[in-house]
Write an enzyme that holds these catalytic residues in place. Sequence first.
Site, mmCIF file in Angstrom:
data_model
loop_
_atom_site.group_PDB
_atom_site.id
_atom_site.type_symbol
_atom_site.label_atom_id
_atom_site.label_comp_id
_atom_site.label_asym_id
_atom_site.label_seq_id
_atom_site.Cartn_x
_atom_site.Cartn_y
_atom_site.Cartn_z
ATOM 1 C CG ASP A 1 -1.719 1.202 1.430
ATOM 2 O OD1 ASP A 1 -2.384 1.601 0.459
ATOM 3 O OD2 ASP A 1 -1.708 1.778 2.535
ATOM 4 C CG ASP B 1 -1.868 7.803 0.283
ATOM 5 O OD1 ASP B 1 -0.761 7.994 -0.240
ATOM 6 O OD2 ASP B 1 -2.917 8.313 -0.136
#
Length: 264
Positions: A8, A10
């Site tokens: 991932d 953010d």
Amino acid sequence: MKHLIFTDLDGTFLNHHDYSFEASKEALKKIKELNIPLIFTTSKTKAEVELLQQKVGISEPFIVENGAALFIPQGYHGFDLSKLSDFDDKKVIFFGKAYSEVMAFYKEHKEEYFMVGLSDMTDHEVADLTGLALESVPFVKARDFTEPFILQDETKLDALIQSASKYGLKITKGGRFYHLMSIEQDKGVAVKETIAIFESLYEEKVHSIALGDSQNDLPMLHCVELPILIQKHDGSYLETDIPNIHRSSYQGSKGWNEMVMQYV
């Protein structure tokens, strides 16, 4: 055995507040030296990921908009990707619905459920909400599959989920936004397919690692051999029943660097 790292962005590879990946440089260097594919698996758009890859200095496959599509660079490692479709300068596998289908539902129901989508926000509003520089906002808005939105009345969420499901859509939660997207897609679906593709190309089993911090990362974390949770920006961790989950001691890119250095 060859490795794949899915991450991932953010709140995981990138810090929540300033989007920096400076603290990950040691682990990045190690990954590049070992020639391990680092596959960004994110709610971000193709345009955003391509810009970030340039900054990081990599050219790898990536998964966008919460598992909507897998993009692979043309000529990647000399692999035969001729069976895949073309999309701009990439090869692609689609998992989600077209943006036009998602937006048809959004436009019809946004007032009923008090949704404010990214498409209805000004560039300045998006910049203020995300903390991104104003010049980065067009990359955020260049969407192909999903619509991020703010829900002004959280009591409407359950009814919205039920209504969306009748249209073949679902809602997931990221770090800042809810996301309206195809019911058939998530990061797990895309990661499973990517692992299968690499095992076919390599003609051997791969060791899969994934790092994430939010609800929309759970499907991805469930389907890899080594799932890793990164501490959230408030010091908490996402709740999960994954039995073999590992947790970082630090937030964001510092936690990401810590775990990659420990397990790769």
